[in-house]
Design an enzyme around this catalytic site. Structure first.
Site: not given
Length: 198
Positions: A34, A68
């Site tokens: 990620e 995120c």
């Protein structure tokens, strides 16, 4: 690089992700990365302004914007741009931030002085690149025990170009860029150097 490890999961910068993937490749490890996303909140022309504003305001203030998957770019129909900006600013003004032990506050401090400085640097860069701070944009301050905490005021920016730093790089702070679009196709942009907005 240990051969006993079968899978590596990493959340962080793209540069570090490349190093993780290169190291994992030597032993053909599965990897889940990620990396430095810049999530978009795309609002279509038939959306409810109030509902969209609530979502945008709470998103950037959740965890101080330090997540995120937090949507830090709000793409709105050009004809309704100012209406959305006013709605989001009004919503942010009604959401408490500060001392996280006070149940009336939704947003607390930033993780460190380094991160606070980084967020404020992104805001300064955005302004230097032509953006306007509509609300926030400064280090927050509190009285009492938390006077030394690292706070950043919830911030809304307008006049942001899709290719500007603030529109392309993850800030990890309570900063929302409101960007006008001219229809669905205009709102979804792909390109060699641009992230894919979904």
């Amino acid at each position: 690089t240990d051969p006993r490890v079968d899978l590596v999961s990493f959340t962080g910068s793209t540069a570090t992700g490349r190093k993780v993937m290169a190291s994992a490749a030597e032993t053909l490890k599965k990897t889940f990365l990620e990396l430095g996303g810049k999530s978009a909140y795309i609002v279509l022309d038939d959306a409810d302004v109030g509902t969209a504003a609530i979502g945008a305001a709470f998103q950037i203030m959740a965890h101080g914007g330090q997540g995120c998957a937090i949507t830090t770019r709000m793409l709105v129909p050009r004809a309704q741009h100012d209406e959305y900006v006013d709605a989001v600013v009004g919503m942010i003004g009604g959401i408490g931030w500060g001392d996280p032990t006070d149940g009336s506050n939704f947003m607390g401090a930033i993780i460190s002085r380094q991160q606070q400085d980084r967020i404020l640097g992104y805001i300064d860069t955005a302004v230097a690149e032509g953006a306007t701070v509509v609300t926030g944009g400064k280090a927050g301050s509190l009285d009492g025990e938390l006077a030394g905490g690292f706070f950043v005021e919830p911030t809304v920016l307008t006049g942001v170009d899709q290719n500007s730093t603030i529109a392309q790089e993850e800030v990890f702070g309570p900063v929302l860029a409101v960007i006008a679009h001219d229809g669905d196709d205009d709102a979804v942009i792909t390109g060699e150097s641009d992230p894919v907005f979904a």
